[in-house]
Write a protein that holds these residues in place. Sequence first.
Motif, PDB file in Angstrom:
ATOM      1  N   LEU A  78      32.069   1.714  34.504  1.00 64.29           N
ATOM      2  CA  LEU A  78      32.990   1.554  35.163  1.00 64.29           C
ATOM      3  C   LEU A  78      33.946   0.830  34.734  1.00 64.29           C
ATOM      4  O   LEU A  78      35.020   0.773  34.897  1.00 64.29           O
ATOM      5  CB  LEU A  78      32.490   0.776  36.884  1.00 64.29           C
ATOM      6  CG  LEU A  78      34.050   1.306  38.145  1.00 64.29           C
ATOM      7  CD1 LEU A  78      34.643   1.908  37.857  1.00 64.29           C
ATOM      8  CD2 LEU A  78      33.350   0.516  38.574  1.00 64.29           C
ATOM      9  N   TRP A  79      33.412  -0.562  34.161  1.00 67.95           N
ATOM     10  CA  TRP A  79      34.085  -1.459  33.242  1.00 67.95           C
ATOM     11  C   TRP A  79      34.592  -0.873  31.854  1.00 67.95           C
ATOM     12  O   TRP A  79      35.866  -0.941  31.967  1.00 67.95           O
ATOM     13  CB  TRP A  79      33.069  -2.545  33.024  1.00 67.95           C
ATOM     14  CG  TRP A  79      34.208  -2.861  32.854  1.00 67.95           C
ATOM     15  CD1 TRP A  79      34.946  -4.616  32.931  1.00 67.95           C
ATOM     16  CD2 TRP A  79      34.056  -3.373  30.653  1.00 67.95           C
ATOM     17  NE1 TRP A  79      35.346  -5.614  31.851  1.00 67.95           N
ATOM     18  CE2 TRP A  79      35.012  -5.171  30.257  1.00 67.95           C
ATOM     19  CE3 TRP A  79      33.573  -3.640  29.911  1.00 67.95           C
ATOM     20  CZ2 TRP A  79      35.314  -5.191  29.126  1.00 67.95           C
ATOM     21  CZ3 TRP A  79      33.536  -3.650  28.360  1.00 67.95           C
ATOM     22  CH2 TRP A  79      34.414  -4.955  28.654  1.00 67.95           C
ATOM     23  N   ILE A  80      34.303   0.113  31.475  1.00 68.19           N
ATOM     24  CA  ILE A  80      34.425   0.689  29.984  1.00 68.19           C
ATOM     25  C   ILE A  80      35.568   1.958  30.533  1.00 68.19           C
ATOM     26  O   ILE A  80      36.709   1.449  29.827  1.00 68.19           O
ATOM     27  CB  ILE A  80      33.473   1.925  29.431  1.00 68.19           C
ATOM     28  CG1 ILE A  80      32.537   0.680  29.135  1.00 68.19           C
ATOM     29  CG2 ILE A  80      33.949   2.523  28.359  1.00 68.19           C
ATOM     30  CD1 ILE A  80      30.980   1.084  28.840  1.00 68.19           C
ATOM     31  N   THR A  81      35.509   2.314  31.711  1.00 62.97           N
ATOM     32  CA  THR A  81      36.449   3.267  32.147  1.00 62.97           C
ATOM     33  C   THR A  81      37.663   2.560  32.254  1.00 62.97           C
ATOM     34  O   THR A  81      39.102   3.695  31.506  1.00 62.97           O
ATOM     35  CB  THR A  81      35.675   4.237  33.528  1.00 62.97           C
ATOM     36  OG1 THR A  81      34.566   4.877  32.928  1.00 62.97           O
ATOM     37  CG2 THR A  81      37.227   5.019  33.558  1.00 62.97           C
ATOM     38  N   LEU A  82      37.472   1.710  33.633  1.00 69.25           N
ATOM     39  CA  LEU A  82      38.742   0.648  33.809  1.00 69.25           C
ATOM     40  C   LEU A  82      39.553   0.527  32.526  1.00 69.25           C
ATOM     41  O   LEU A  82      40.395   0.067  32.388  1.00 69.25           O
ATOM     42  CB  LEU A  82      38.217  -0.680  34.796  1.00 69.25           C
ATOM     43  CG  LEU A  82      37.655   0.212  36.178  1.00 69.25           C
ATOM     44  CD1 LEU A  82      37.564  -1.205  36.860  1.00 69.25           C
ATOM     45  CD2 LEU A  82      39.071   0.807  36.693  1.00 69.25           C
ATOM     46  N   ARG A  83      38.788  -0.204  31.413  1.00 75.73           N
ATOM     47  CA  ARG A  83      39.588  -0.804  30.465  1.00 75.73           C
ATOM     48  C   ARG A  83      39.802   0.248  29.208  1.00 75.73           C
ATOM     49  O   ARG A  83      41.450   0.005  29.088  1.00 75.73           O
ATOM     50  CB  ARG A  83      38.049  -1.495  29.262  1.00 75.73           C
ATOM     51  CG  ARG A  83      37.739  -3.051  30.104  1.00 75.73           C
ATOM     52  CD  ARG A  83      38.560  -4.076  30.085  1.00 75.73           C
ATOM     53  NE  ARG A  83      39.594  -4.658  28.474  1.00 75.73           N
ATOM     54  CZ  ARG A  83      40.473  -4.833  28.092  1.00 75.73           C
ATOM     55  NH1 ARG A  83      40.492  -6.015  29.106  1.00 75.73           N
ATOM     56  NH2 ARG A  83      40.900  -5.433  27.371  1.00 75.73           N
ATOM     57  N   ILE A  84      39.743   1.215  28.692  1.00 81.40           N
ATOM     58  CA  ILE A  84      39.836   2.515  28.495  1.00 81.40           C
ATOM     59  C   ILE A  84      41.223   2.508  29.390  1.00 81.40           C
ATOM     60  O   ILE A  84      42.341   3.007  28.646  1.00 81.40           O
ATOM     61  CB  ILE A  84      39.440   3.264  28.379  1.00 81.40           C
ATOM     62  CG1 ILE A  84      37.416   3.115  27.547  1.00 81.40           C
ATOM     63  CG2 ILE A  84      39.530   4.998  27.841  1.00 81.40           C
ATOM     64  CD1 ILE A  84      37.237   3.875  27.463  1.00 81.40           C
ATOM     65  N   ARG A  85      41.347   3.448  30.702  1.00 81.45           N
ATOM     66  CA  ARG A  85      42.905   3.517  31.328  1.00 81.45           C
ATOM     67  C   ARG A  85      43.466   2.679  31.066  1.00 81.45           C
ATOM     68  O   ARG A  85      44.990   2.642  31.113  1.00 81.45           O
ATOM     69  CB  ARG A  85      42.221   3.734  33.001  1.00 81.45           C
ATOM     70  CG  ARG A  85      43.273   3.932  33.829  1.00 81.45           C
ATOM     71  CD  ARG A  85      42.829   4.254  35.287  1.00 81.45           C
ATOM     72  NE  ARG A  85      41.685   4.671  34.898  1.00 81.45           N
ATOM     73  CZ  ARG A  85      41.266   5.660  36.462  1.00 81.45           C
ATOM     74  NH1 ARG A  85      41.619   5.475  37.013  1.00 81.45           N
ATOM     75  NH2 ARG A  85      40.158   6.448  36.164  1.00 81.45           N
ATOM     76  N   LYS A  86      43.433   1.254  31.363  1.00 79.23           N
ATOM     77  CA  LYS A  86      44.793  -0.088  31.256  1.00 79.23           C
ATOM     78  C   LYS A  86      45.163   0.292  29.739  1.00 79.23           C
ATOM     79  O   LYS A  86      46.145   0.879  29.549  1.00 79.23           O
ATOM     80  CB  LYS A  86      43.827  -1.398  31.301  1.00 79.23           C
ATOM     81  CG  LYS A  86      44.828  -2.743  31.569  1.00 79.23           C
ATOM     82  CD  LYS A  86      43.984  -3.387  31.785  1.00 79.23           C
ATOM     83  CE  LYS A  86      44.852  -4.539  32.004  1.00 79.23           C
ATOM     84  NZ  LYS A  86      44.133  -6.543  31.960  1.00 79.23           N
ATOM     85  N   THR A  87      43.918   0.207  28.651  1.00 77.22           N
ATOM     86  CA  THR A  87      44.780  -0.072  27.373  1.00 77.22           C
ATOM     87  C   THR A  87      45.509   1.628  27.038  1.00 77.22           C
ATOM     88  O   THR A  87      46.949   2.109  26.544  1.00 77.22           O
ATOM     89  CB  THR A  87      43.443   0.397  25.920  1.00 77.22           C
ATOM     90  OG1 THR A  87      42.734  -0.816  26.298  1.00 77.22           O
ATOM     91  CG2 THR A  87      44.095   0.064  25.269  1.00 77.22           C
ATOM     92  N   ARG A  88      45.266   2.805  27.575  1.00 77.87           N
ATOM     93  CA  ARG A  88      46.131   3.953  28.250  1.00 77.87           C
ATOM     94  C   ARG A  88      47.571   4.118  28.733  1.00 77.87           C
ATOM     95  O   ARG A  88      48.265   3.783  27.626  1.00 77.87           O
ATOM     96  CB  ARG A  88      45.537   4.795  27.913  1.00 77.87           C
ATOM     97  CG  ARG A  88      46.042   6.336  28.173  1.00 77.87           C
ATOM     98  CD  ARG A  88      45.103   7.538  28.618  1.00 77.87           C
ATOM     99  NE  ARG A  88      43.784   7.662  27.960  1.00 77.87           N
ATOM    100  CZ  ARG A  88      42.620   8.760  28.617  1.00 77.87           C
ATOM    101  NH1 ARG A  88      43.064   9.213  29.667  1.00 77.87           N
ATOM    102  NH2 ARG A  88      41.281   7.839  28.061  1.00 77.87           N
ATOM    103  N   ASN A  89      47.734   3.433  29.145  1.00 72.85           N
ATOM    104  CA  ASN A  89      48.715   2.772  29.975  1.00 72.85           C
ATOM    105  C   ASN A  89      49.479   1.837  29.900  1.00 72.85           C
ATOM    106  O   ASN A  89      50.475   2.215  29.693  1.00 72.85           O
ATOM    107  CB  ASN A  89      48.154   2.353  32.072  1.00 72.85           C
ATOM    108  CG  ASN A  89      47.189   3.924  32.595  1.00 72.85           C
ATOM    109  OD1 ASN A  89      48.152   4.523  32.845  1.00 72.85           O
ATOM    110  ND2 ASN A  89      47.066   3.363  33.576  1.00 72.85           N
ATOM    111  N   SER A  90      48.594   0.807  29.369  1.00 72.75           N
ATOM    112  CA  SER A  90      49.610  -0.058  28.237  1.00 72.75           C
ATOM    113  C   SER A  90      49.805   0.559  26.823  1.00 72.75           C
ATOM    114  O   SER A  90      51.853   0.355  26.660  1.00 72.75           O
ATOM    115  CB  SER A  90      48.740  -1.021  27.684  1.00 72.75           C
ATOM    116  OG  SER A  90      49.745  -2.497  27.571  1.00 72.75           O
ATOM    117  N   ASN A  91      49.718   1.742  26.505  1.00 76.44           N
ATOM    118  CA  ASN A  91      50.438   1.911  25.463  1.00 76.44           C
ATOM    119  C   ASN A  91      51.617   3.579  25.496  1.00 76.44           C
ATOM    120  O   ASN A  91      52.546   3.311  24.696  1.00 76.44           O
ATOM    121  CB  ASN A  91      49.178   2.553  24.640  1.00 76.44           C
ATOM    122  CG  ASN A  91      48.019   2.268  23.851  1.00 76.44           C
ATOM    123  OD1 ASN A  91      48.724   1.162  23.398  1.00 76.44           O
ATOM    124  ND2 ASN A  91      47.059   2.891  23.530  1.00 76.44           N
TER     125      ASN A  91
END
Length: 271
Positions: free
Chosen positions: A215-228
Amino acid sequence: MAVFGTRIFLSLEKFDDIPVTLVSLRTSSASSSSPKLTPFPSWAMNKWKDCNKIQAAKGLDVDSVGRLWVLDNGSDSCSSKLWTIDLANNDQTKLIIQFPFQKLKHDLVLDETPNGTFAYISLWGEQHIVVFNLERNQSWTLDTPGIKVFSIALSPIKDQEPRKLYLGVSTTPTNCTSCIKGGNFPGKRQADESTNYALIGSVALFLVLSCIISLWITLRIRKTRNSNEKRNAGAEEMEIPTLPSPVSPELVDEEIENDLYGVVTAPPPRS
């Protein structure tokens, strides 16, 4: 379990509510009802806490002359034994050997060879088996390094091929010198339950940690994608302003003089 003629012989676990551990039943009957288990060879031979009787029957096998071999685990006050019951001679019972050690025996197989009759006996969780020779009336142990034996079996007889001994491996380490108390085996049950609970707890903890990390890895990936995506959407392309064409100093001076004196420069004649 062992079979001879129309009779089946069974060994039962010894618990407080089970009065006998060796029983028989017939396979041929005129009645359609289920056959009843009969104490074998008699009620008297299954008397508990009597060391001259069968205490806790385990492994069973029948030899070529119709003798039922019975592996008796004994009890907390009676040592383990090996009995034979002559099924072809009015079920006469004979004590073959009384073992000098008190360990939890589990299974039995017979091997009739030109050199004599041998009984192979497995000990629960031990890294050796017991071998008994009928003609010499002797027993000894055979080491099985790294193999904690649970059950035991022999391959069928095939012409001149030597028979093979198969050992069933015990998956639960058990201290068989202390796990028998009155034939109820409480030590083994407690060890099994503790092992199962520890295994279940370890698996559950592993699954929870795996879910949290995933879950932590998924949230980090989603946050990075939204920022980009936000950075790309907010970026504006800057237009480069058009610079004027360079003008020579002579033209600049000439235009300044014309403006001062009111001279109008005529356009060049057309050719």
